[in-house]
Design an enzyme around this catalytic site. Structure first.
Site, PDB file in Angstrom:
ATOM      1  CD  GLU A 210     -80.834  23.378  33.418  1.00 48.36           C
ATOM      2  OE1 GLU A 210     -80.647  22.867  34.546  1.00 48.36           O
ATOM      3  OE2 GLU A 210     -80.942  22.865  32.101  1.00 48.36           O
ATOM      4  CE  LYS A 212     -81.382  26.376  23.904  1.00 47.39           C
ATOM      5  NZ  LYS A 212     -80.611  25.881  22.570  1.00 47.39           N
ATOM      6  NE  ARG A 217     -82.895  17.356  25.665  1.00 49.02           N
ATOM      7  CZ  ARG A 217     -83.233  17.748  25.210  1.00 49.02           C
ATOM      8  NH1 ARG A 217     -84.004  18.714  25.035  1.00 49.02           N
ATOM      9  NH2 ARG A 217     -84.224  17.021  26.487  1.00 49.02           N
ATOM     10  NE  ARG A 232     -83.495  17.981  19.220  1.00 50.47           N
ATOM     11  CZ  ARG A 232     -84.084  19.061  19.934  1.00 50.47           C
ATOM     12  NH1 ARG A 232     -83.161  19.768  20.592  1.00 50.47           N
ATOM     13  NH2 ARG A 232     -85.537  19.280  20.176  1.00 50.47           N
ATOM     14  CD  GLU A 261     -77.059  20.332  25.044  1.00 47.65           C
ATOM     15  OE1 GLU A 261     -76.561  19.852  23.821  1.00 47.65           O
ATOM     16  OE2 GLU A 261     -78.367  20.512  24.289  1.00 47.65           O
ATOM     17  CG  PHE A 301     -80.313  19.246  31.557  1.00 44.34           C
ATOM     18  CD1 PHE A 301     -81.211  19.224  30.603  1.00 44.34           C
ATOM     19  CD2 PHE A 301     -78.728  19.829  30.225  1.00 44.34           C
ATOM     20  CE1 PHE A 301     -81.315  18.597  29.920  1.00 44.34           C
ATOM     21  CE2 PHE A 301     -79.499  19.206  28.565  1.00 44.34           C
ATOM     22  CZ  PHE A 301     -80.410  18.944  28.584  1.00 44.34           C
ATOM     23  NE  ARG A 373     -91.198  23.357  20.890  1.00 44.19           N
ATOM     24  CZ  ARG A 373     -89.963  23.479  19.917  1.00 44.19           C
ATOM     25  NH1 ARG A 373     -89.203  24.438  21.411  1.00 44.19           N
ATOM     26  NH2 ARG A 373     -89.251  22.730  19.222  1.00 44.19           N
ATOM     27  CE  LYS A 379     -86.569  27.401  21.812  1.00 46.27           C
ATOM     28  NZ  LYS A 379     -86.189  26.515  20.929  1.00 46.27           N
TER      29      LYS A 379
END
Length: 518
Positions: A210, A212, A217, A232, A261, A301, A373, A379
């Protein structure tokens, strides 16, 4: 429980490098907490105050700690928690003096070890290796519940103490009530850094790629006509973004939780700079005017819930199918599924050509791991960047006289519960940024050394570009960034969202492997 008992446990935890020993020590301390002490005790073991920030600066702590310490321990956890509550409640004229008085009375009853613990706790500097998964596993051990179940519940609650209390009181059955709730935000899932598309695909195999986006966010909840938008950091910003509310209210769904986003786009479709998008999220805004001058687009997303069905535990491919069923393509982040590095490079090139940061590579079978994470999201950017925490700053000279300029940068170290120093930088800063960071860092100051270095609470996240990682004997981490420069501040991120030292070690190892002669 006496405060001295908790302090002894904290000191033992900080002195042992062994993770299992840390967990055992913490579990013993947690079991010893009375039910009424758990909220405060668990918060303190995590390095936090149960009351949050209580409006006490470093100068007030120094003044309160001036008298000699007590000869023997007498403070209970309840005594200390009550004093912090009174400090937090002090408001209006004379509140600063009242806070200092209350702290002075508290510190007068504290021994030297207790006082050191309290100063570091209030100052945000209590680093004892009890953060991240260590404390969570200790709670699981103390309560006799599976750690994955406790972790899931903590993700949904957004905080460990209430979940820990439920587990200790009710066992595994107490965790069941912590689930996704409409109109209440959950921690967003985060990503690890990959060195390139080949590495990402080597780790993930066939993956969803996807764009970025360099936006803000957002997590959007809908229940009937009620729509809420959260950042976020879980802040409710619904009034500031009416176009997002309208977009989600128009979807063919009665209930949903969507991850995406918000981004300001130029007429040609390229993104405005990140700071421009973030200007829509201030607390006091002329929303109608800003909406006309700087309209926001939203691109989703992921779907965590749709029409009565929670999707968090479902594989990513199923969550995206649910997202596609309720959102038009124009409201979804561009995406391809591939295992072909050439196709992935072409997709990355297109994202960069359109002005975006890079791409995300996501495992197709992974659940949504809120708050983590994890390696199932990677990413990929062309330039090396890391999100690091400012640990201190040095006063500038020459043209930068009077400004805090040279930043001391640290990566999160989950094992120690602290931050690993990676070097300093004064590069990449505009005059506007220098003025802003000086004011912001002075508010976070916890002390000054040699009249040059201002030490700060580790709260401010900065995105740093760099050319590589090198070995260094100067820093305890053994590593330093090469040619580090500030790209931007990330006020939308918390210190716990910063990159870890393990990420930096992986970059260093990959770099060393490439540089080895063949």
């Amino acid at each position: 429980m006496l405060l001295a008992e908790l302090v002894r446990a904290s000191l033992e935890v900080s002195r042992t490098p062994a993770r299992l020993r840390k967990i055992a020590l913490l579990a013993g301390a947690i079991r010893a907490l009375a039910p009424s002490e758990r909220r405060a005790g668990l918060s303190w073991l995590a390095g936090d105050l149960a009351q949050g920030r209580i409006g006490v600066g470093w100068a007030a702590l120094r003044k309160a700690g001036a008298p000699p310490p007590a000869a023997a321990p007498s403070l209970s956890l309840a005594d200390v928690d009550a004093a912090f509550a009174r400090v937090a409640a002090a408001r209006g004229d004379g509140s600063s003096t009242e806070r200092t008085r209350i702290l002075g009375e508290l510190f007068a009853r504290a021994t030297g070890e207790e006082r050191d613990f309290l100063v570091r706790l209030v100052g945000g500097e209590l680093r004892q290796g009890a953060l991240e998964g260590v404390l969570l596993e200790a709670v699981a051990k103390a309560a006799g519940v599976p750690a994955p179940e406790l972790r899931r519940a903590a993700m949904m609650a957004g905080a460990l103490p209430p979940v820990a209390e439920a587990a200790l009181d009710e066992g595994q059955s107490g965790l069941a009530r912590f689930r996704l709730r409409l109109l209440e935000p959950v921690q967003p899932m985060l990503a690890e850094t990959a060195d390139g598309v080949e590495e990402a695909l080597a780790d993930l195999g066939e993956a969803a790629l996807e764009w970025k986006l360099d936006g803000a966010r957002v997590q959007v909840h809908r229940q009937g006509d009620d729509v809420r938008v959260f950042t976020r950091t879980l802040r409710d910003v619904t009034p500031a973004v009416p176009e997002l509310v309208e977009a989600v209210r128009a979807l063919p769904v009665t209930s949903a939780v969507l991850d995406g986003e918000a981004i300001a786009l130029r007429p040609g479709g390229t993104p405005e700079p990140f700071q421009v998008t973030m200007s829509r999220f201030g607390r006091r805004l002329d929303v109608a005017r800003l909406r006309r001058e700087l309209p926001l687009a939203v691109l989703f997303f992921d779907a965590l819930h749709a029409d009565g069905e929670d999707l968090v535990a479902r594989p990513a491919r199923e969550r995206h199918a649910a997202l596609a069923a309720v959102t038009p393509e124009a409201l979804r982040v561009p995406r391809v599924v591939t295992a072909d590095p050439a196709a992935a490079e072409a997709f990355l090139d297109e994202a960069l050509r359109r002005g975006h940061e890079g791409i995300m590579a996501k495992a197709l079978d992974a659940p949504y791991e809120a708050g983590r994470r994890g390696a199932s999201w990677r990413k990929v950017k062309r330039a090396h960047t890391l999100d690091l925490v400012v640990l201190a700053a040095e006063w500038g000279h020459g043209r930068r006289q009077g400004f805090l300029s040279n930043l001391h940068l640290g990566a999160r170290d989950p094992e120690s519960g602290g931050f690993a120093m990676l070097g300093k930088t004064f590069k990449g800063m505009t005059d506007e940024m220098l003025a802003w960071q000086t004011e912001r860092l002075r508010r976070l100051a916890i002390g000054e050394s040699d009249g040059l270095v201002v030490h700060v609470r580790p709260e401010l996240v900065v995105e740093v570009a760099f050319d590589g990682v090198q070995g260094s004997s100067r820093y305890a981490s053994g590593l330093a960034l090469r040619f580090a420069r500030v790209k931007r501040y990330r006020e939308d991120k918390r210190a716990e969202d910063a990159d870890t030292i393990e990420t930096v070690r992986r970059i260093f190892a990959r770099q060393a492997a490439r540089e080895e002669p063949t």
